[in-house]
Design an enzyme around this catalytic site. Structure first.
Site, PDB file in Angstrom:
ATOM      1  N   GLY A 156       0.828  -1.204   0.000  1.00 43.48           N
ATOM      2  CA  GLY A 156       0.000   0.000   0.000  1.00 43.48           C
ATOM      3  C   GLY A 156       0.855   1.244   0.000  1.00 43.48           C
ATOM      4  N   HIS A 176      -4.364   1.153   7.745  1.00 42.89           N
ATOM      5  CA  HIS A 176      -3.006   1.715   7.782  1.00 42.89           C
ATOM      6  C   HIS A 176      -2.883   2.902   6.815  1.00 42.89           C
ATOM      7  CE1 HIS A 176       1.544   1.172   7.991  1.00 42.89           C
ATOM      8  NE2 HIS A 176       1.374   1.982   6.961  1.00 42.89           N
ATOM      9  N   GLU A 177      -3.354   2.694   5.578  1.00 40.85           N
ATOM     10  CA  GLU A 177      -3.222   3.763   4.574  1.00 40.85           C
ATOM     11  C   GLU A 177      -4.144   4.937   4.899  1.00 40.85           C
ATOM     12  OE1 GLU A 177      -0.704   3.547   2.812  1.00 40.85           O
ATOM     13  OE2 GLU A 177      -0.372   1.409   3.117  1.00 40.85           O
ATOM     14  N   GLN A 230       2.825  10.026   1.483  1.00 38.05           N
ATOM     15  CA  GLN A 230       4.135   9.377   1.541  1.00 38.05           C
ATOM     16  C   GLN A 230       5.050   9.791   0.395  1.00 38.05           C
ATOM     17  OE1 GLN A 230       2.339   5.241   2.240  1.00 38.05           O
ATOM     18  NE2 GLN A 230       4.261   5.128   3.371  1.00 38.05           N
ATOM     19  N   HIS A 277      -2.579   7.345   7.183  1.00 36.57           N
ATOM     20  CA  HIS A 277      -1.627   8.280   6.562  1.00 36.57           C
ATOM     21  C   HIS A 277      -2.318   9.575   6.128  1.00 36.57           C
ATOM     22  CE1 HIS A 277       2.234   6.263   6.303  1.00 36.57           C
ATOM     23  NE2 HIS A 277       1.672   5.142   5.866  1.00 36.57           N
ATOM     24  N   CYS A 307       5.846  -0.392   7.045  1.00 35.18           N
ATOM     25  CA  CYS A 307       5.431   0.824   6.359  1.00 35.18           C
ATOM     26  C   CYS A 307       6.606   1.301   5.515  1.00 35.18           C
ATOM     27  CB  CYS A 307       5.047   1.893   7.379  1.00 35.18           C
ATOM     28  SG  CYS A 307       4.588   3.466   6.623  1.00 35.18           S
ATOM     29  N   LEU A 308       6.337   1.688   4.276  1.00 39.10           N
ATOM     30  CA  LEU A 308       7.422   2.129   3.392  1.00 39.10           C
ATOM     31  C   LEU A 308       8.102   3.393   3.921  1.00 39.10           C
ATOM     32  CD1 LEU A 308       5.827   1.417  -0.108  1.00 39.10           C
ATOM     33  CD2 LEU A 308       7.536   0.064   1.117  1.00 39.10           C
TER      34      LEU A 308
HETATM   35 NI    NI Z   1       2.552   3.252   5.809  1.00 39.37          NI
END
Ligand code: NI
Length: 174
Positions: A46, A135-136, A51, A139, A93-94
């Site tokens: 995701g 999660h997304e 991000q 953000h 998480c990226l």
């Molecule tokens: Ni993340």
């Protein structure tokens, strides 16, 4: 299409307020394509617009296994309208390379959003897809995985990421 640079914690842009997408234009579709390319290159399941430094309410998810055909889902102006139960997954998480933590989330979520064609949809998901949606969606509210762990773990992760930043490891693009 282009792979964009993924921002890493503690970049303050990850905490910025995001705005609804007014209209799903070609520009938004191009952004979605860049986000997809960036997510698959990482690789991740995701990616949310903040991000890559875009303060818009938009994220993408693909939870298909590596041996399955890709299944990109686009969520524009998403709203989680219902949640049920709890589940715990080891999340990454990226924006937090090399960090993973057990995080408790709802087991089932119902989300309403607009897709890349500008069409509204409602989706009820469980398992990894439900976790990824939550999660997304976090953000988009400037909320990060570090906000879901206890104070001690939060300090450890914070120090680790600040050190990465200082060592220049956060500068490399995804
Ligand atoms: Ni993340």
């Amino acid at each position: 299409m282009a792979v964009r640079t993924i921002l890493h914690y503690p970049d303050p842009r990850l905490r910025e307020e995001t705005k609804d997408v007014d209209e799903v234009t070609d520009e938004i579709r191009a952004l979605v394509e860049d986000m997809a390319e960036t997510m698959y290159a990482a690789p991740g399941v995701g990616l949310a617009a903040p991000q890559i430094g875009v303060a818009k309410r938009l994220f993408i998810i693909d939870v298909a296994d590596e041996d399955e055909p890709s299944e990109l889902r686009v969520f524009i102006n998403p709203k989680i309208v219902k949640t049920e139960g709890t589940q715990t997954w080891r999340e990454g998480c990226l924006s937090f390379p090399e960090v993973s933590e057990d995080i408790e989330r709802a087991e089932v979520v119902t989300v309403q959003a607009i897709d890349e064609k500008g069409e509204s949809f409602e989706l009820t998901a469980d398992g990894l897809l439900a976790v990824a949606i939550q999660h997304e969606n976090d953000h988009l509210d400037g909320k990060l995985m570090i906000d879901h762990v206890g104070l001690l773990k939060r300090r450890i992760i914070h120090r680790k990421m600040v050190k990465r930043d200082r060592d220049g490891k956060n500068k490399r693009s995804a």
